[in-house]
Design a protein around this motif. Structure first.
Motif, short mmCIF file in Angstrom:
data_model
loop_
_atom_site.label_atom_id
_atom_site.label_comp_id
_atom_site.label_asym_id
_atom_site.label_seq_id
_atom_site.Cartn_x
_atom_site.Cartn_y
_atom_site.Cartn_z
N VAL A 12 -7.14 -24.15 32.16
CA VAL A 12 -6.55 -22.88 32.60
C VAL A 12 -6.60 -21.83 31.49
O VAL A 12 -7.01 -20.69 31.72
N ASP A 31 -4.92 -22.61 20.09
CA ASP A 31 -4.65 -24.00 20.45
C ASP A 31 -4.25 -24.74 19.18
O ASP A 31 -4.70 -24.41 18.08
N TYR A 71 -0.46 -19.32 14.81
CA TYR A 71 0.41 -18.44 15.60
C TYR A 71 0.64 -17.11 14.89
O TYR A 71 0.66 -16.06 15.52
N THR A 87 1.45 -29.65 31.31
CA THR A 87 2.79 -30.10 31.73
C THR A 87 2.61 -31.42 32.49
O THR A 87 2.84 -31.49 33.69
N SER A 102 7.34 -26.47 22.59
CA SER A 102 6.77 -26.24 21.27
C SER A 102 6.04 -24.89 21.21
O SER A 102 6.14 -24.16 20.21
N THR A 122 2.24 -24.93 35.14
CA THR A 122 3.03 -25.29 36.32
C THR A 122 4.30 -25.97 35.84
O THR A 122 4.24 -27.02 35.19
N GLU A 156 -10.68 -26.33 39.34
CA GLU A 156 -11.76 -26.70 38.43
C GLU A 156 -13.05 -26.75 39.22
O GLU A 156 -13.07 -27.17 40.38
N LYS A 267 0.62 -34.99 39.95
CA LYS A 267 1.81 -34.73 39.11
C LYS A 267 2.73 -33.69 39.74
O LYS A 267 3.95 -33.80 39.64
N ARG A 331 -8.77 -36.88 34.81
CA ARG A 331 -7.34 -37.15 34.96
C ARG A 331 -7.03 -37.59 36.39
O ARG A 331 -7.38 -36.90 37.34
P1 NAD Z 1 -5.24 -28.93 29.44
O1 NAD Z 1 -4.67 -30.24 29.07
O2 NAD Z 1 -6.69 -28.82 29.82
O3 NAD Z 1 -5.02 -27.90 28.22
C1 NAD Z 1 -3.81 -27.73 27.56
C2 NAD Z 1 -4.12 -27.22 26.14
O4 NAD Z 1 -2.89 -26.86 25.51
C3 NAD Z 1 -4.76 -28.28 25.24
O5 NAD Z 1 -5.95 -27.77 24.68
C4 NAD Z 1 -3.68 -28.53 24.17
O6 NAD Z 1 -4.24 -28.86 22.90
C5 NAD Z 1 -2.96 -27.21 24.15
N1 NAD Z 1 -1.61 -27.25 23.57
C6 NAD Z 1 -0.64 -28.20 23.75
N2 NAD Z 1 0.46 -27.86 23.09
C7 NAD Z 1 0.21 -26.65 22.47
C8 NAD Z 1 0.97 -25.79 21.66
N3 NAD Z 1 2.24 -26.06 21.33
N4 NAD Z 1 0.38 -24.65 21.20
C9 NAD Z 1 -0.89 -24.36 21.51
N5 NAD Z 1 -1.66 -25.15 22.29
C10 NAD Z 1 -1.12 -26.29 22.77
O7 NAD Z 1 -4.33 -28.35 30.60
P2 NAD Z 1 -4.78 -27.52 31.91
O8 NAD Z 1 -5.46 -28.40 32.87
O9 NAD Z 1 -5.43 -26.26 31.47
O10 NAD Z 1 -3.35 -27.19 32.52
C11 NAD Z 1 -2.46 -26.26 31.91
C12 NAD Z 1 -1.34 -25.95 32.89
O11 NAD Z 1 -1.88 -25.24 34.03
C13 NAD Z 1 -0.64 -27.16 33.47
O12 NAD Z 1 0.71 -26.86 33.65
C14 NAD Z 1 -1.32 -27.36 34.81
O13 NAD Z 1 -0.49 -28.01 35.74
C15 NAD Z 1 -1.58 -25.94 35.23
N6 NAD Z 1 -2.71 -25.76 36.14
C16 NAD Z 1 -3.85 -26.49 35.94
C17 NAD Z 1 -4.94 -26.29 36.79
C18 NAD Z 1 -6.20 -27.09 36.61
O14 NAD Z 1 -7.03 -27.08 37.53
N7 NAD Z 1 -6.42 -27.76 35.49
C19 NAD Z 1 -4.86 -25.35 37.83
C20 NAD Z 1 -3.68 -24.60 37.96
C21 NAD Z 1 -2.61 -24.82 37.13
#
Ligand code: NAD
Length: 439
Positions: A12, A31, A71, A87, A102, A122, A156, A267, A331
């Protein structure tokens, strides 16, 4: 042009950062994963997503997008911060908010000017207020800020298109100023006709969960209909078409398969069920949606076993490992329990996925043999099993496969083919919710 920071460069966050940069903003994407950021600086993408590499490179070159782990650096001069960290499900099924916490803490410690903090992750209903409390507690000195919920609905595999042309943009905010600022940020999309839903933070958070829960419900529903079709001799493809032409139902999400997976539907459905329980309510429908999904995934193993007349000593060529086509995301992929089940019952698995093999390795038994393409996987196998709907699996050279397999058997868990066409090529064809075809 706005100065934007996106925290978390996963599926995302990276798409959000690259798309906002492409809309002409200056975006810094942050990140905590140093490796990820170093690779992105070198132009190496952390995920497979069609069109993303080109979009990222174009905007980096144009000076609108850069990457950091700091940051302090990222927050300089920034008025808008998106939180797009993971999440995942916690042990109790609730969304684990440690990454959000965090991120919010680090934002608070480094903010130097008034800020709009936009939550794209989410999150459970009420998280907006909780993030505000986390930020207030972590600020070294009070700087005004506002927390907005702007849930993401991208899929995705078509994430860029979904970001640029979404069905709707949901904005949950406490103040009119925050709503106005968000509208301005998304103005190019609004100008293109994308509808906006403006609400309070709680409703926006609920819209995301309710939407994913509903989509998961539709999948479990059609998967059970497909199972019944197999028992009564009906054809789920015709049934789904007959249902989908009813405008109240619609044709989408009525394709049966091996169960839903991915980082969201399992989830998020579980999280809503948990939230309901915490509020003294049992969300019976989502309990059922989840247990049906588990059963559907497991049902694929005896289905393959029955088609082969036993699994012990047999070799299965498995096409597709990712939870869906056009992604490398493993996943909660339904292929994980399927591959484990096949191997536990004595089968050998020769697998091919166009993008997900590397992500799959740690999640699958060591015995899996990874192949370079569908034909290599089929070499000497007793059946071809299609598990993911990659487009390239829709146009396989059936004559070539017939020569490579020990017997002409295709088990298609995604219903990619017309049964009569496959049967005409001399195959026995077993699919989901449709009568078997061929010898
Ligand atoms: P992801 O696991 O692909 O990416 C999360 C990123 O956050 C990782 O690169 C991680 O290193 C980074 N991160 C973790 N803690 C951090 C911090 N404190 N500071 C900076 N970076 C940090 O996750 P995703 O699939 O992109 O999902 C992100 C959110 O969006 C989730 O809540 C998910 O439910 C929601 N979402 C996902 C999708 C999807 O298709 N993947 C679609 C809609 C919503």
């Amino acid at each position: 042009m706005k100065q934007i920071c996106v925290v978390g460069v996963g599926y995302v966050g990276l798409v959000t950062a690259a798309c906002f940069a492409d809309l002409g903003n200056r975006v810094v994407a942050l990140d905590v994963d140093e490796n990820r950021v170093e690779n992105l600086k070198k132009g190496i993408m952390p995920i497979y997503e069609p069109g993303l590499e080109e979009l990222v490179k174009r905007n980096v070159k144009g000076g609108r997008l850069n990457f950091t782990t700091s940051y302090a650096e990222a927050m300089k001069g920034v008025e808008y911060v998106f939180i797009a960290v993971g999440t995942p499900s916690g042990v109790d099924g609730n969304a684990d908010l440690q990454y959000v916490q965090s991120a919010a803490t680090s934002i608070a410690q480094n903010m130097t000017m008034p800020l709009i903090i936009i939550n794209k992750s989410t999150v459970p209903i009420g998280t907006g207020d909780w993030v505000a409390d986390v930020v207030t507690a972590a600020q070294p000195k009070p700087v005004p800020f506002s927390v907005v919920s702007c849930p993401e609905f991208l899929r995705e595999g078509s994430a860029i298109e979904d970001f640029m042309r979404p069905d709707r943009i949901v904005i949950g905010a406490k103040t009119q100023r925050a709503v106005d600022v968000m509208r301005e940020m998304y103005a190019p999309l609004e100008a293109a006709g994308v509808p906006f839903v403006i609400s309070n933070v709680e409703s926006a958070e609920m819209i995301k969960y309710a939407s994913n829960g509903f989509l998961a419900t539709k999948i479990s529903f059609i998967n059970e209909v497909a199972e019944l079709c197999e028992r009564v001799g009906a054809d789920v493809a015709v049934v789904a078409r007959g249902m989908g032409l009813d405008h109240r139902i619609g044709p989408k999400f009525l394709q049966p398969g091996p169960g839903f997976g991915g980082s969201c539907f399992p989830k998020d459905t579980l999280a809503v069920a948990q939230i309901a329980e915490e509020h003294g309510m049992r969300f019976e429908l989502f309990d059922a949606v989840l247990s049906v999904n588990e059963r559907i995934k497991r049902r694929m193993i005896p289905k393959i076993e029955a088609a082969l007349g036993g699994l012990a000593g047999r070799t299965v060529a498995l096409l597709g490992l990712a939870f869906k086509g056009d992604t490398d995301d493993m996943r909660e992929s339904p292929t994980i329990p399927i591959v484990h089940g096949l191997i536990e019952r004595g089968a050998r698995v020769r697998a091919f996925d166009p993008a997900a093999a590397q992500q799959a390795r740690p999640l699958l038994p060591d015995a899996v043999v990874y192949c370079g393409d569908a034909y290599q996987a089929a070499q000497g196998a007793d059946a071809l099993v299609i598990a993911t709907e990659w487009n390239q699996f829709r146009a396989l050279e059936l004559d070539r496969l017939a020569k490579l397999l020990t017997r002409p058997l295709i088990v298609d868990l995604r219903n990619l083919y017309e049964p009569a066409r496959v049967a005409a090529s001399g195959f026995r064809y077993v699919s989901v919710g449709r009568p078997e075809a061929g010898a």
